[in-house]
Enzyme design. Structure first.
Site, PDB file in Angstrom:
ATOM      1  N   ASP A   1       0.844  -1.195   0.000  1.00 58.00           N
ATOM      2  CA  ASP A   1       0.000   0.000   0.000  1.00 58.00           C
ATOM      3  C   ASP A   1       0.877   1.241   0.000  1.00 58.00           C
ATOM      4  O   ASP A   1       2.092   1.147   0.200  1.00 58.00           O
ATOM      5  CB  ASP A   1      -0.998  -0.004   1.167  1.00 58.00           C
TER       6      ASP A   1
ATOM      7  N   TYR B   1       2.909   4.751   0.837  1.00 56.94           N
ATOM      8  CA  TYR B   1       3.542   5.308   2.034  1.00 56.94           C
ATOM      9  C   TYR B   1       2.515   6.172   2.760  1.00 56.94           C
ATOM     10  O   TYR B   1       1.706   6.852   2.124  1.00 56.94           O
ATOM     11  CB  TYR B   1       4.755   6.158   1.652  1.00 56.94           C
TER      12      TYR B   1
ATOM     13  N   PHE C   1       6.555   1.827  -3.947  1.00 53.96           N
ATOM     14  CA  PHE C   1       7.945   2.041  -3.520  1.00 53.96           C
ATOM     15  C   PHE C   1       8.483   3.436  -3.871  1.00 53.96           C
ATOM     16  O   PHE C   1       9.606   3.777  -3.511  1.00 53.96           O
ATOM     17  CB  PHE C   1       8.894   0.977  -4.097  1.00 53.96           C
TER      18      PHE C   1
ATOM     19  N   HIS D   1      11.248  -9.216   0.915  1.00 54.35           N
ATOM     20  CA  HIS D   1      10.922  -7.795   0.784  1.00 54.35           C
ATOM     21  C   HIS D   1      12.179  -6.951   0.996  1.00 54.35           C
ATOM     22  O   HIS D   1      13.058  -7.332   1.774  1.00 54.35           O
ATOM     23  CB  HIS D   1       9.860  -7.426   1.831  1.00 54.35           C
TER      24      HIS D   1
END
Length: 226
Positions: free
Chosen positions: A65, A67, A78, A188
């Site tokens: 989702d 920031y 990202f 991740h």
């Protein structure tokens, strides 16, 4: 809320956006934005799709989702707006990229729009979030919509590289047709995962370009981020 999805994507997803659940998502998002501070800005909610036409997609990166800090989210997973400090996960992405490509890469911006313009779809599973509350819009059915986007790409295109980073993204990519697409998975890029040895050394950037090259597709200039 006015739908800010480009005409290109509205045409591609016409059946999906007519469904009741999607109409409800739009109403609920409008209510959330009226009641709370949410990100990204309304006009950037569909930025990932609007920045990358369906016909141009070469690579899909799946995030969770947006920031949730002030001024950070710009609708691309990202990615952050120009002038915003580069977040730890994105710093690790750049570190791995530099190591993979054998370069010293120190960008001043974390805005990944140059990737999107080359055909990298930077898609979050959930397209909105409440300020300072990660995954706060999980209850909305964004995941149904983004699953449909991924399915559409898998079904109707060939030789797409899907980069699935972390368990959440792995689950999101379960239905991708791996016979006609390349799916690359690893941990991740967050510091916790990266420090456990699950991120660095994945070489996903060079593997992506090698695959594109093998299939006669123009490669991505990963260092186009400034």
């Amino acid at each position: 809320m006015q739908l800010t999805l480009s005409s290109n994507w509205q045409s591609i997803l016409s059946k999906e956006i007519e469904k009741t659940y999607f109409q409800n998502v739009i109403k609920e998002v409008d209510q959330e934005y009226n009641a709370n501070i949410c990100y990204p800005a309304k006009e950037l909610i569909f930025a990932a799709l609007n920045s990358c036409n369906f016909a141009d997609i070469k690579v899909v990166i799946i995030g969770q989702d947006p920031y949730h800090g002030a001024g950070e989210a710009n609708g691309l997973c990202f990615s952050v707006n120009d002038g915003i400090k580069i977040p730890p996960s994105l710093r690790n992405i750049f570190r791995e990229m530099g190591g993979d490509l054998g370069t010293i890469f120190i960008p001043t911006s974390g805005n990944l729009d140059p990737w999107a313009k080359q055909g990298v779809l930077l898609l979050n599973a959930s397209l909105t979030v409440q300020k300072d509350k990660a995954n706060s819009h999980k209850h909305l059915k964004w995941n149904v919509f983004t699953d449909a986007v991924i399915q559409k790409i898998s079904d109707e295109k060939e030789h797409i590289v899907f980069l699935l980073w972390g368990n959440f993204a792995h689950k999101k990519g379960l239905k991708i047709d791996r016979k006609k697409h390349l799916v690359l998975e690893c941990g991740h890029p967050s510091p916790l995962s990266a420090n456990q040895g699950k991120w660095f050394g994945n070489n996903h950037f060079s593997k992506t370009n090698n695959y594109l090259l093998q299939n006669g597709i123009e490669t991505i200039d990963w260092e186009s981020v400034k």
